[in-house]
Design a protein around this motif. Sequence first.
Motif, short mmCIF file in Angstrom:
data_model
loop_
_atom_site.label_atom_id
_atom_site.label_comp_id
_atom_site.label_asym_id
_atom_site.label_seq_id
_atom_site.Cartn_x
_atom_site.Cartn_y
_atom_site.Cartn_z
N GLN A 194 -21.73 59.38 38.35
CA GLN A 194 -19.91 60.21 38.79
C GLN A 194 -20.24 60.08 40.03
OE1 GLN A 194 -18.56 59.68 35.52
NE2 GLN A 194 -20.46 58.91 34.98
N VAL A 195 -20.91 60.44 41.10
CA VAL A 195 -20.46 60.23 42.32
C VAL A 195 -19.68 59.58 42.79
CG1 VAL A 195 -21.68 60.31 44.59
CG2 VAL A 195 -23.03 61.72 42.54
N PRO A 196 -18.58 58.88 43.87
CA PRO A 196 -18.05 58.13 44.41
C PRO A 196 -18.90 57.26 45.45
CG PRO A 196 -16.85 60.51 44.13
CD PRO A 196 -18.08 60.67 44.10
N ASN A 197 -18.75 56.19 44.58
CA ASN A 197 -19.38 54.75 45.31
C ASN A 197 -20.85 54.87 45.24
OD1 ASN A 197 -16.58 56.05 47.46
ND2 ASN A 197 -16.35 54.14 47.00
N THR A 198 -21.49 54.64 44.12
CA THR A 198 -23.04 55.05 44.32
C THR A 198 -23.20 54.03 43.00
OG1 THR A 198 -22.76 57.37 44.79
CG2 THR A 198 -24.62 56.53 43.24
N ARG A 253 -23.12 62.82 51.63
CA ARG A 253 -22.79 60.95 52.43
C ARG A 253 -23.92 61.52 54.08
NH1 ARG A 253 -19.77 58.38 49.98
NH2 ARG A 253 -19.62 56.25 51.99
N GLU A 254 -25.12 62.61 53.56
CA GLU A 254 -26.17 62.65 55.35
C GLU A 254 -27.03 61.55 54.27
OE1 GLU A 254 -26.93 66.34 54.73
OE2 GLU A 254 -25.36 67.04 55.38
N LEU A 255 -26.87 60.50 53.22
CA LEU A 255 -28.63 59.35 53.24
C LEU A 255 -27.72 58.73 52.22
CD1 LEU A 255 -30.59 61.81 51.03
CD2 LEU A 255 -31.03 61.41 53.74
N ASP A 256 -28.07 57.53 52.48
CA ASP A 256 -27.44 55.65 52.43
C ASP A 256 -28.50 55.72 51.31
OD1 ASP A 256 -25.78 55.80 54.38
OD2 ASP A 256 -28.15 55.44 55.31
N LEU A 257 -29.65 55.82 51.02
CA LEU A 257 -30.33 55.56 49.88
C LEU A 257 -31.89 57.19 49.32
CD1 LEU A 257 -31.91 53.71 47.89
CD2 LEU A 257 -33.15 53.03 49.83
N ASP A 316 -29.76 65.31 46.55
CA ASP A 316 -28.63 65.18 46.28
C ASP A 316 -27.44 65.88 46.59
OD1 ASP A 316 -30.82 64.02 43.92
OD2 ASP A 316 -30.39 65.58 42.45
N LEU A 317 -27.69 67.03 46.86
CA LEU A 317 -26.81 67.52 47.89
C LEU A 317 -26.65 66.55 49.11
CD1 LEU A 317 -27.39 71.80 47.68
CD2 LEU A 317 -25.26 70.04 47.03
N ALA A 318 -27.75 66.22 49.94
CA ALA A 318 -27.22 65.60 51.12
C ALA A 318 -26.81 64.22 51.06
CB ALA A 318 -28.88 65.37 51.81
N PHE A 319 -27.17 63.32 49.64
CA PHE A 319 -27.08 62.73 48.97
C PHE A 319 -25.37 62.53 48.79
CE2 PHE A 319 -25.71 58.88 46.13
CZ PHE A 319 -26.14 57.61 46.78
N THR A 352 -42.58 55.02 33.11
CA THR A 352 -41.54 55.67 33.88
C THR A 352 -41.04 55.08 34.38
OG1 THR A 352 -42.42 57.87 33.60
CG2 THR A 352 -40.50 58.14 35.43
N LEU A 353 -39.86 54.27 34.49
CA LEU A 353 -38.98 53.10 35.68
C LEU A 353 -38.66 53.67 36.57
CD1 LEU A 353 -37.27 51.50 32.80
CD2 LEU A 353 -38.92 50.83 33.87
N LEU A 354 -38.55 53.31 37.60
CA LEU A 354 -38.15 53.52 39.14
C LEU A 354 -36.52 53.72 39.05
CD1 LEU A 354 -40.87 50.88 40.83
CD2 LEU A 354 -41.20 54.06 40.47
N VAL A 355 -36.79 55.34 40.10
CA VAL A 355 -34.69 55.34 39.83
C VAL A 355 -34.87 55.52 41.47
CG1 VAL A 355 -32.98 56.62 39.47
CG2 VAL A 355 -35.49 56.23 37.39
N PHE A 356 -33.84 55.07 41.87
CA PHE A 356 -32.86 55.36 42.97
C PHE A 356 -31.76 54.78 43.61
CE2 PHE A 356 -36.81 54.79 44.96
CZ PHE A 356 -37.21 54.87 46.47
N ALA A 357 -31.32 55.94 44.33
CA ALA A 357 -29.64 55.69 44.17
C ALA A 357 -29.02 55.34 46.02
CB ALA A 357 -28.83 57.30 44.15
N ARG A 358 -27.90 54.91 45.38
CA ARG A 358 -27.67 54.38 47.17
C ARG A 358 -26.08 54.21 46.79
NH1 ARG A 358 -26.72 48.05 45.87
NH2 ARG A 358 -27.29 47.57 43.66
N ARG A 359 -25.53 54.45 48.08
CA ARG A 359 -24.02 53.98 48.41
C ARG A 359 -23.93 52.36 48.78
NH1 ARG A 359 -22.17 58.56 48.51
NH2 ARG A 359 -23.23 59.93 49.73
N ASP A 360 -22.99 51.95 47.67
CA ASP A 360 -22.57 51.14 47.01
C ASP A 360 -22.41 49.76 49.14
OD1 ASP A 360 -20.44 52.12 48.38
OD2 ASP A 360 -18.97 51.62 46.38
#
Length: 522
Positions: free
Chosen positions: A265-269, A246-250, A240-243, A489-497
């Motif tokens: 709430q993370v900007p551009n996410t 902005r050290e991770l895109d996905l 989470d900290l790396a994301f 449990t559904l699958l969850v990923f976060a990505r940059r917009d």
Amino acid sequence: MTTNGEMAMRFKTALMAGAFALMASFAQAQTGPTLRVGMAAQDIGRIDPHFAVSTPDRVLVSWMFNGLVRFKPGSIDPAGIEPDLAQSWESSPDGKVWTFRLRPGVKFHGNFGELTADDVVFSLNKAANPQTSASSADFRAFQSVEALDPLTVRITLRENVPSLLGLVTAYAGGYIVSRRAVEERGADFSRNPIGTGPFALDRVTPNQSAELVAHAGYFRGAPQIGRISYRFIPSDASRDLAFQARELDLNYGRADQAWVNRTKQVPNTVVDVFEPGELTILNLNTSMPPFNDIRIRQAFAHAVNRPEMVRWRGPDVSREGQSLVPRGYLGFTADNGLLPFDLARARALLAEAGHPNGITIRAIHTQLPEMLSGMQVIQAQLRRAGITLDLQVVEHATFHQQIRQNLSPLVYYAAARFPIADIYLSQFFHSRSIVQTPTAVTNFSHCNVADAQIDAARVEVDQASQIRLWHEAQRLLLQNVCGVPVIETLLVFARRDNLDYGYELRGSMSLGPLITETTRLR
């Protein structure tokens, strides 16, 4: 004053600069940007696609391999299966002979040449062999796989199966590998595989990352992403900290409501929540104490509080497990006799079985954060009924090895499979799949009470009768408490917009977003 010679030199220099800029631009277009992915894993496991069973491995191999057919990107609807390495196919009237015609000119990664029917025959026979595949039970009905010519493959079945296309789709045993690469690399193939997919493995740095490069010769066109850096970051907090930095895109996310709300709430996410729901089952080894006593199994089942599990995970990312087959699968039924949460009944059954002061059960479990936290909630629930769960926590790859050696009376396993009841029932609850047998898959319960129904449903051509058999199998398995369904449990990923998959992500059988030739970083 500028001389003609100086002007000529400046013009030549400008031309050269323009040419270099054009070449650089072309090179950038060819290589493309690097996609940085954070995965909850300590290291890679086995990325021979026929042995890739853990989520981190499944996600990775889906970017490197193809099947004869595939789900449309972003979908898990079997009705939408479309051509992949095969450009067309047909079946005999009785459904037992299938002929696939391959795309010409499909290239393997590196210098391994073009795909031929021989590679397909080799791959499907490899997938059907328990010595070379974790999915061999799926191919039990295969009588033969033949190359009719360099671009034509014929599959002959001993008996009908619920979905032949489901077995040869780009998933699990359906992945096609390079015969030459397997034979040349031997055991090293599991860490250095060769496929035809949009990305090829460049290198693996143990406990750090797997690096992939775009397959410029991909038959659907060169990918827009040039490289993928698949980074092993087992700590949720570290990922989470790396994301956020902005050290991770996905980023592999947590199926946790608070995590989803916070990450949005993370900007551009963008937070993607998608199918399939991975069904968590507590598999109870009916051949091993204490679970060889059905009263202990019943007490265990009554002590599990599914609504509490959903409240813990969150309603956006989870739902109650209602059977030993996930909801939405063809053949699922909730009318199955599932034992309800009942602490008083659990305690009474323990006392009846000779444990009025409770019982301690030792179980091997993975350190993978999401699975460990779920098991710890169940551990707290069981304690209220007088069941003490002594967890022996090991690294994830070790967990997979040890549970297949029959070393734990209780196995917590979360999985998604091709969305028909047959594959789930066959892999987890048929006697052929019992661990430590020649045809082992993932039957950790050692149950065999529904073998007849599972086998009959596989060859039943009338779908209504087939579904009735699947329903009966679920009732028998739950009546004998072979396993306790907990939560889907559904699958969850976060990505940059700025990461555009190139399709709408509604579902993925690889348990992660497909990165294809259309995926781009805007």
